[in-house]
Motif scaffolding. Structure first.
Motif, PDB file in Angstrom:
ATOM      1  N   ARG A 256      25.509  48.593  36.311  1.00  0.00           N
ATOM      2  CA  ARG A 256      26.872  49.484  36.098  1.00  0.00           C
ATOM      3  C   ARG A 256      27.842  49.277  37.367  1.00  0.00           C
ATOM      4  NH1 ARG A 256      27.099  55.970  36.784  1.00  0.00           N
ATOM      5  NH2 ARG A 256      25.914  55.207  38.766  1.00  0.00           N
ATOM      6  N   GLN A 258      28.843  46.486  38.118  1.00  0.00           N
ATOM      7  CA  GLN A 258      29.842  45.732  37.658  1.00  0.00           C
ATOM      8  C   GLN A 258      31.247  46.487  37.292  1.00  0.00           C
ATOM      9  OE1 GLN A 258      29.812  41.969  37.862  1.00  0.00           O
ATOM     10  NE2 GLN A 258      28.462  42.521  39.360  1.00  0.00           N
ATOM     11  N   ALA A 262      34.984  46.533  39.115  1.00  0.00           N
ATOM     12  CA  ALA A 262      36.110  46.299  38.374  1.00  0.00           C
ATOM     13  C   ALA A 262      37.175  47.465  38.525  1.00  0.00           C
ATOM     14  CB  ALA A 262      35.894  45.791  36.842  1.00  0.00           C
ATOM     15  N   LEU A 267      41.219  47.298  37.810  1.00  0.00           N
ATOM     16  CA  LEU A 267      41.425  46.522  36.529  1.00  0.00           C
ATOM     17  C   LEU A 267      41.216  47.412  35.471  1.00  0.00           C
ATOM     18  CD1 LEU A 267      38.809  43.591  37.214  1.00  0.00           C
ATOM     19  CD2 LEU A 267      41.401  43.338  36.896  1.00  0.00           C
ATOM     20  N   GLN A 271      40.889  44.367  30.648  1.00  0.00           N
ATOM     21  CA  GLN A 271      40.819  43.491  31.665  1.00  0.00           C
ATOM     22  C   GLN A 271      39.325  43.334  31.999  1.00  0.00           C
ATOM     23  OE1 GLN A 271      43.669  44.758  34.599  1.00  0.00           O
ATOM     24  NE2 GLN A 271      45.371  43.088  33.929  1.00  0.00           N
ATOM     25  N   LEU A 275      37.384  40.092  31.534  1.00  0.00           N
ATOM     26  CA  LEU A 275      37.150  39.025  32.589  1.00  0.00           C
ATOM     27  C   LEU A 275      35.952  39.447  33.252  1.00  0.00           C
ATOM     28  CD1 LEU A 275      41.130  39.786  34.296  1.00  0.00           C
ATOM     29  CD2 LEU A 275      40.085  37.695  33.053  1.00  0.00           C
ATOM     30  N   VAL A 276      35.399  40.377  33.459  1.00  0.00           N
ATOM     31  CA  VAL A 276      34.307  40.455  34.388  1.00  0.00           C
ATOM     32  C   VAL A 276      32.993  40.859  33.322  1.00  0.00           C
ATOM     33  CG1 VAL A 276      33.244  42.411  35.684  1.00  0.00           C
ATOM     34  CG2 VAL A 276      35.491  41.715  36.001  1.00  0.00           C
ATOM     35  N   PRO A 279      32.222  37.891  29.647  1.00  0.00           N
ATOM     36  CA  PRO A 279      31.715  36.467  30.351  1.00  0.00           C
ATOM     37  C   PRO A 279      30.308  36.271  30.698  1.00  0.00           C
ATOM     38  CG  PRO A 279      33.827  36.852  31.193  1.00  0.00           C
ATOM     39  CD  PRO A 279      33.446  38.334  30.483  1.00  0.00           C
ATOM     40  N   GLN A 280      29.967  37.569  31.368  1.00  0.00           N
ATOM     41  CA  GLN A 280      28.641  37.642  31.952  1.00  0.00           C
ATOM     42  C   GLN A 280      27.551  37.932  30.580  1.00  0.00           C
ATOM     43  OE1 GLN A 280      27.632  39.513  35.756  1.00  0.00           O
ATOM     44  NE2 GLN A 280      29.807  40.102  35.761  1.00  0.00           N
ATOM     45  N   ASP A 361      26.112  26.543  36.618  1.00  0.00           N
ATOM     46  CA  ASP A 361      27.559  27.025  37.371  1.00  0.00           C
ATOM     47  C   ASP A 361      27.439  28.518  38.176  1.00  0.00           C
ATOM     48  OD1 ASP A 361      28.922  25.117  36.310  1.00  0.00           O
ATOM     49  OD2 ASP A 361      30.381  26.392  35.274  1.00  0.00           O
ATOM     50  N   HIS A 362      26.626  29.345  37.717  1.00  0.00           N
ATOM     51  CA  HIS A 362      26.459  30.475  38.129  1.00  0.00           C
ATOM     52  C   HIS A 362      25.853  30.766  39.040  1.00  0.00           C
ATOM     53  CE1 HIS A 362      28.592  31.753  34.038  1.00  0.00           C
ATOM     54  NE2 HIS A 362      29.414  31.002  34.841  1.00  0.00           N
ATOM     55  N   ARG A 363      24.480  30.190  39.125  1.00  0.00           N
ATOM     56  CA  ARG A 363      23.414  30.239  40.115  1.00  0.00           C
ATOM     57  C   ARG A 363      23.220  31.784  40.392  1.00  0.00           C
ATOM     58  NH1 ARG A 363      23.669  24.548  42.922  1.00  0.00           N
ATOM     59  NH2 ARG A 363      25.631  24.099  42.355  1.00  0.00           N
ATOM     60  N   THR A 364      22.908  32.712  39.327  1.00  0.00           N
ATOM     61  CA  THR A 364      22.580  34.004  39.796  1.00  0.00           C
ATOM     62  C   THR A 364      21.012  33.980  40.017  1.00  0.00           C
ATOM     63  OG1 THR A 364      22.848  34.342  37.432  1.00  0.00           O
ATOM     64  CG2 THR A 364      24.600  35.148  38.932  1.00  0.00           C
TER      65      THR A 364
ATOM     66  N   ASN B 101      28.203  44.377  44.437  1.00  0.00           N
ATOM     67  CA  ASN B 101      28.897  44.160  43.196  1.00  0.00           C
ATOM     68  C   ASN B 101      29.847  43.115  42.920  1.00  0.00           C
ATOM     69  OD1 ASN B 101      27.442  46.501  42.783  1.00  0.00           O
ATOM     70  ND2 ASN B 101      28.932  47.959  42.486  1.00  0.00           N
ATOM     71  N   LEU B 102      29.647  42.002  43.689  1.00  0.00           N
ATOM     72  CA  LEU B 102      30.478  40.910  43.495  1.00  0.00           C
ATOM     73  C   LEU B 102      30.267  40.411  42.184  1.00  0.00           C
ATOM     74  CD1 LEU B 102      29.989  38.873  46.749  1.00  0.00           C
ATOM     75  CD2 LEU B 102      31.759  40.242  46.049  1.00  0.00           C
ATOM     76  N   PHE B 103      31.251  39.663  41.405  1.00  0.00           N
ATOM     77  CA  PHE B 103      31.081  39.130  39.977  1.00  0.00           C
ATOM     78  C   PHE B 103      30.336  37.993  40.032  1.00  0.00           C
ATOM     79  CE2 PHE B 103      35.246  41.325  40.127  1.00  0.00           C
ATOM     80  CZ  PHE B 103      35.007  42.581  39.634  1.00  0.00           C
ATOM     81  N   PRO B 104      29.100  37.779  39.720  1.00  0.00           N
ATOM     82  CA  PRO B 104      28.181  36.581  39.894  1.00  0.00           C
ATOM     83  C   PRO B 104      28.796  35.498  38.990  1.00  0.00           C
ATOM     84  CG  PRO B 104      27.220  38.236  38.424  1.00  0.00           C
ATOM     85  CD  PRO B 104      28.642  38.828  38.796  1.00  0.00           C
ATOM     86  N   HIS B 105      29.734  35.654  38.258  1.00  0.00           N
ATOM     87  CA  HIS B 105      30.193  34.500  37.178  1.00  0.00           C
ATOM     88  C   HIS B 105      31.552  33.950  37.959  1.00  0.00           C
ATOM     89  CE1 HIS B 105      32.374  37.846  35.961  1.00  0.00           C
ATOM     90  NE2 HIS B 105      33.177  37.217  35.254  1.00  0.00           N
ATOM     91  N   LEU B 114      40.987  37.697  41.610  1.00  0.00           N
ATOM     92  CA  LEU B 114      40.860  38.220  40.151  1.00  0.00           C
ATOM     93  C   LEU B 114      41.907  39.301  40.184  1.00  0.00           C
ATOM     94  CD1 LEU B 114      39.495  37.823  37.518  1.00  0.00           C
ATOM     95  CD2 LEU B 114      38.196  39.979  38.221  1.00  0.00           C
ATOM     96  N   VAL B 119      46.088  42.364  38.280  1.00  0.00           N
ATOM     97  CA  VAL B 119      46.584  43.772  38.511  1.00  0.00           C
ATOM     98  C   VAL B 119      47.779  43.657  39.233  1.00  0.00           C
ATOM     99  CG1 VAL B 119      46.238  46.178  39.322  1.00  0.00           C
ATOM    100  CG2 VAL B 119      44.012  44.783  38.592  1.00  0.00           C
ATOM    101  N   TYR B 147      29.139  30.317  44.786  1.00  0.00           N
ATOM    102  CA  TYR B 147      29.188  31.575  43.929  1.00  0.00           C
ATOM    103  C   TYR B 147      28.284  32.601  44.501  1.00  0.00           C
ATOM    104  CZ  TYR B 147      31.061  29.178  39.913  1.00  0.00           C
ATOM    105  OH  TYR B 147      31.715  28.505  39.132  1.00  0.00           O
ATOM    106  N   GLY B 149      25.850  34.383  44.113  1.00  0.00           N
ATOM    107  CA  GLY B 149      24.291  34.130  44.108  1.00  0.00           C
ATOM    108  C   GLY B 149      23.978  33.141  45.258  1.00  0.00           C
ATOM    109  N   GLN B 150      24.743  32.389  45.633  1.00  0.00           N
ATOM    110  CA  GLN B 150      24.337  31.121  46.726  1.00  0.00           C
ATOM    111  C   GLN B 150      24.398  31.732  48.187  1.00  0.00           C
ATOM    112  OE1 GLN B 150      27.242  28.645  44.681  1.00  0.00           O
ATOM    113  NE2 GLN B 150      25.668  27.138  45.135  1.00  0.00           N
TER     114      GLN B 150
END
Lengths: 364, 256
Positions: A256, A258, A262, A267, A271, A275-276, A279-280, A361-364, B101-105, B114, B119, B147, B149-150
Motif C-alpha cells: 500500500r 506505493q 504517490a 500524483l 498518474q 507511472l507507479v 509498471p510494477q 533493470d530493477h534489481r528489487t 516507499n521509493l518506487f523500485p522500478h 517523477l 504534477v 535503483y 533496491g541497490q
C-alpha cells in the motif's frame, strides 16, 4: 585404483559415474526402476523413430507409396501435398502468396515488438497500425488486388489474427476492468465485478455462439457485421476478463505504501496507476500473462464451432476432404502440433528472457 | 487548561490549524478531539506508545487518512472532500515514510523527478537539475542512476527525503523515519533531518529519537489513546513533564 587427491579436475567419466551411482542407482529398488524406465524409453523411442523417420514416406510421394507402408511408416507426403491448404485453408490457390506474405509480415511485427529497441509508444503504434493495415489489404484485396471475402480466409493467418489481436486489444480492457474492480466508486466496481464474473463463468464456445448467432438478433434489420469480426470481438471480450484477474493479482501484490507515496507527492489517480502501480504490477504478472496468451492461442481453434477456418480446422479439412489422403489425418495433426508448438515454445522462451531482462533493470 | 489546547496562541503566522479533530477506524476511536496549531518554521516532534494515534494524526494532514469530525486548515486551505483542496494541500506537504516507499522500478533520479515533471509540469532538464542539487544535499548524488533496491536502508531514506524536497514543500511530515533502519544508519538520516530543520523547514516528526527532539524541536508532543496528553518545549518536556503517563513513557524509552 588411484584416487585423485583434489575434488576438482577429476576426469569427466569418473564424475559421471559418481553422479549415476548417487542419483539413479543408490539402492536396488532405484536401480531396478531406472533400468525398467530406460527399457521403456528405448522401446518407445525405437518405435517412434522407425515410424516417424526410418520407415516414413518423405517428399512428393504418391498415395500408393503411402498405402503400401500403411501402419509401418508415417506418410509425410500428405503434408508435402497439402501444405498450402493446411496453412491457408480455402483461400483461392492463385492468390495464396498474399496470406503467406501477411503471415510473414505479422510474424515480423511480433519479433520487432519483442525487441527492446522498439519499446517506444510512437514506434509501436506506427508498426502496428501500418503492419495491420498492410496485412488486412493483402488478405482482403482491393486497390489492385483481387478482392477475397473473409468467408474464404482460413488457416494460419486466422489463428494468428484471432490470438494476437484477441490478446493485444483485450489487454487495455482487462487492465481497466482490474482497476475498476479495485475502484472506490461503487458503480464502477459493481460493473467490473459483474462483467468479470459473468464472462469467466461461461465457456468460450458459448460466447462465440452468442457472437455468431444471437448478436444478429439485437441489431436493427439490414445491419450486419462480418462473422470473423464478430468472433474476434467475442474473443477480445472473453480474454479481457481473464487478463483482468491476472492484472488484479499483480495489483494486489504491491504494498500500500506505493499508493501512499504517490498520493503524498500529489500524483492523481491515473498518474499513480500509469507511472507507479501498473509498471510494477504488470512486470510481476509476465509469467501469468504469457501463460494465458499461450492458452488463448490454442483456444482460438474453438472458432470452428462457428465455421471459421482456423489453422487446425484447415489442416483437418485438407486431409479429410480428400478421398485419397483421408487416412493420413494423424500426420496432418502432428504437423499442426509442430506448428503450434513452435509458436508456443518461442513465446515461453521470450517470457523467460523478458523476466530476467526486466529484473536486471530493477534489481528489487 | 484543556490538555490539547494550543500551547501558544498563533503568532499571526500559523501554517497548520487543527480544531476538534476526531477519527474512527470502525468503532475504534483513534483520534479524540485534537486541536493543534503550528507556526511557520516550527519543528514539532510527536511521540507516544504504539496505537496512540500519532501516525494517524500526521497522515490526516495530507489526507492519506480522512477524518470524521473537526477541521484541518493547511496554509489557508481547508481539508475536506474537495479534490482541488486535497491536491493543493498535497502540493504543500512532503512526506517521509517509515518504509521509505521509493518506487523500485525507477532510478533514484527518476524517483526524484517523477512528481515535479508530472504534477508541477516542470521541464525534465529543470527537474533533474533540482533533483541533483537535492541529492547532493542529502549526500547521495553519486548514486543517482542506481535503483532503490541497490541502496542501503539509510541511503534509501535519504533519497526519500530528497524526493519529497524536490516538490519544494512548505511542510515536511516524517512518519517514524528511522524505525525501520539498522542502528548504524539512523545517524545519517537524523543528520539530514537536522540539516533540514536548521534551514527553517516546518516539520512534524513522529519519532522516538529523543536526542533529535532535544537538538531541534521547538515543541515535543506526547500522545496516548488518541489524545494529546502533553506538549512543551523539549527542555521542559524532558525534565518537568506534568502528567504521570508522560513520565512513565519517558522512563521506558529513555532507559533503553
Amino acid at each position: 585404483m588411484n584416487r585423485q587427491p583434489a575434488l576438482a579436475h577429476r576426469p569427466l567419466l569418473q564424475r559421471g559415474g559418481e553422479w549415476l551411482r548417487a542419483n539413479l542407482f543408490s539402492s536396488v529398488a532405484n536401480g531396478v526402476t531406472t533400468l525398467l524406465l530406460l527399457g521403456l524409453l528405448v522401446w518407445l523411442g525405437d518405435r517412434l523413430l522407425t515410424w516417424a523417420v526410418l520407415n516414413a514416406v518423405w517428399g512428393n510421394a504418391s498415395v500408393a507409396t503411402c498405402n503400401a507402408l500403411l501402419g509401418q511408416g508415417a506418410c509425410w507426403a500428405v503434408v508435402a501435398d497439402k501444405w498450402r491448404q493446411m496453412l491457408f485453408g480455402i483461400y483461392p490457390q492463385a492468390e495464396q502468396w498474399r496470406p503467406a506474405a501477411a503471415v510473414l509480415i505479422f510474424c515480423g511485427m511480433l519479433v520487432l515488438t519483442a525487441m527492446r529497441r522498439f519499446w517506444h509508444l510512437r514506434r509501436l503504434l506506427v508498426l502496428w497500425l501500418g503492419g495491420s493495415l498492410l496485412c488486412a489489404w493483402l488478405m482482403a484485396g482491393g486497390g489492385g488486388l483481387t478482392p477475397v471475402p473473409t468467408a474464404l480466409w482460413g488457416g494460419l493467418p486466422i489463428t494468428l489474427m484471432l490470438a494476437v489481436f484477441g490478446t493485444l486489444l483485450a489487454f487495455p480492457l482487462g487492465v481497466l476492468l482490474a482497476l475498476g474492480r479495485r475502484s472506490s466508486l461503487p458503480i464502477i466496481r459493481a460493473v467490473s465485478i459483474s462483467y468479470i464474473e459473468l464472462v469467466r463463468g461461461v465457456p468460450l464456445i458459448t460466447v462465440l455462439f452468442m457472437a455468431s448467432i444471437m448478436f444478429a438478433l439485437f441489431l436493427p434489420e439490414g445491419i450486419s457485421f462480418d462473422k470473423l469480426l464478430r468472433a474476434q470481438v467475442a474473443i477480445i471480450l472473453f480474454n479481457a476478463a481473464y487478463i483482468a484477474e491476472v492484472v488484479r493479482a499483480g495489483l494486489q501484490a504491491l504494498p500500500r505504501g506505493q499508493h501512499e507515496a504517490a498520493a503524498a507527492l500529489g500524483l492523481g489517480y491515473w498518474q499513480t496507476q500509469l507511472l507507479v502501480i501498473l509498471p510494477q504490477a504488470l512486470r510481476i504478472t509476465i509469467p501469468a500473462q504469457v501463460n494465458s496468451f499461450i492458452d488463448n492461442f490454442k483456444d482460438t481453434s474453438l472458432v470452428i464451432i462457428v465455421s471459421i477456418f482456423d489453422f487446425l480446422y484447415a489442416v483437418r479439412q485438407a486431409v479429410i476432404s480428400d478421398l485419397d489422403w483421408r487416412h493420413y489425418f494423424v500426420e496432418g495433426y502432428l504437423f499442426a502440433m509442430a506448428v503450434y508448438w513452435l509458436f508456443c515454445y518461442a513465446m515461453s522462451h521470450y517470457s523467460q528472457w523478458l523476466e530476467k531482462h526486466l529484473a536486471r533493470d530493477h534489481r528489487t | 487548561m484543556h490538555p490539547s489546547a494550543p500551547l501558544t496562541p498563533p503568532a499571526g503566522d500559523e501554517i497548520i490549524r487543527i480544531d476538534g479533530l476526531s477519527k474512527w477506524f470502525g468503532d475504534f476511536q483513534v483520534l479524540r478531539d485534537i486541536s493543534l496549531s503550528v507556526r511557520r518554521g516550527e519543528r514539532i516532534v510527536i511521540c507516544g506508545p504504539s496505537g496512540s494515534g500519532k501516525s494517524t494524526l500526521i497522515r490526516c494532514l495530507n489526507r492519506l487518512e480522512t477524518h470524521q469530525a473537526g477541521n484541518i486548515v493547511i496554509d489557508g486551505i481547508r481539508l475536506d472532500d474537495s479534490l482541488k483542496n486535497i491536491e493543493a494541500v498535497r502540493n504543500d506537504i512532503g512526506m517521509v515514510f517509515q518504509h521509505f516507499n521509493l518506487f523500485p522500478h525507477l532510478s533514484v533520479l527518476d524517483n526524484c523527478t517523477l512528481a515535479p515533471i508530472w504534477v508541477r509540469k516542470q521541464p525534465r532538464a529543470a527537474a533533474e537539475a533540482t533533483a541533483r542539487q537535492l541529492l547532493q544535499r542529502v549526500r547521495i548524488s553519486d548514486q543517482a542512476h542506481k535503483y532503490p533496491g541497490q541502496l542501503s536502508g539509510g541511503q534509501q531514506q535519504r533519497v526519500a527525503i530528497a524526493r519529497a524536497l524536490c516538490m519544494a514543500p512548505r511542510i515536511m511530515l516524517f512518519d517514524e523515519p528511522t524505525s525501520a533502519l539498522d542502528p548504524e544508519m539512523v545517524k545519517e538520516v537524523l543528520e539530514t533531518m537536522v540539516g533540514l530543520a536548521r534551514d527553517g523547514m516546518t516539520m512534524l516528526c513522529v519519532t522516538h529519537e529523543m536526542g533529535f527532539a532535544r537538538a531541534v524541536a521547538d515543541r515535543v508532543i506526547f500522545m496516548d489513546a488518541g489524545e494529546i496528553v502533553e506538549q512543551a518545549p523539549p527542555e521542559i518536556f524532558f525534565s518537568q513533564a506534568r502528567s504521570e503517563r508522560t513520565r512513565q513513557f519517558l522512563d521506558q524509552i529513555l532507559d533503553r
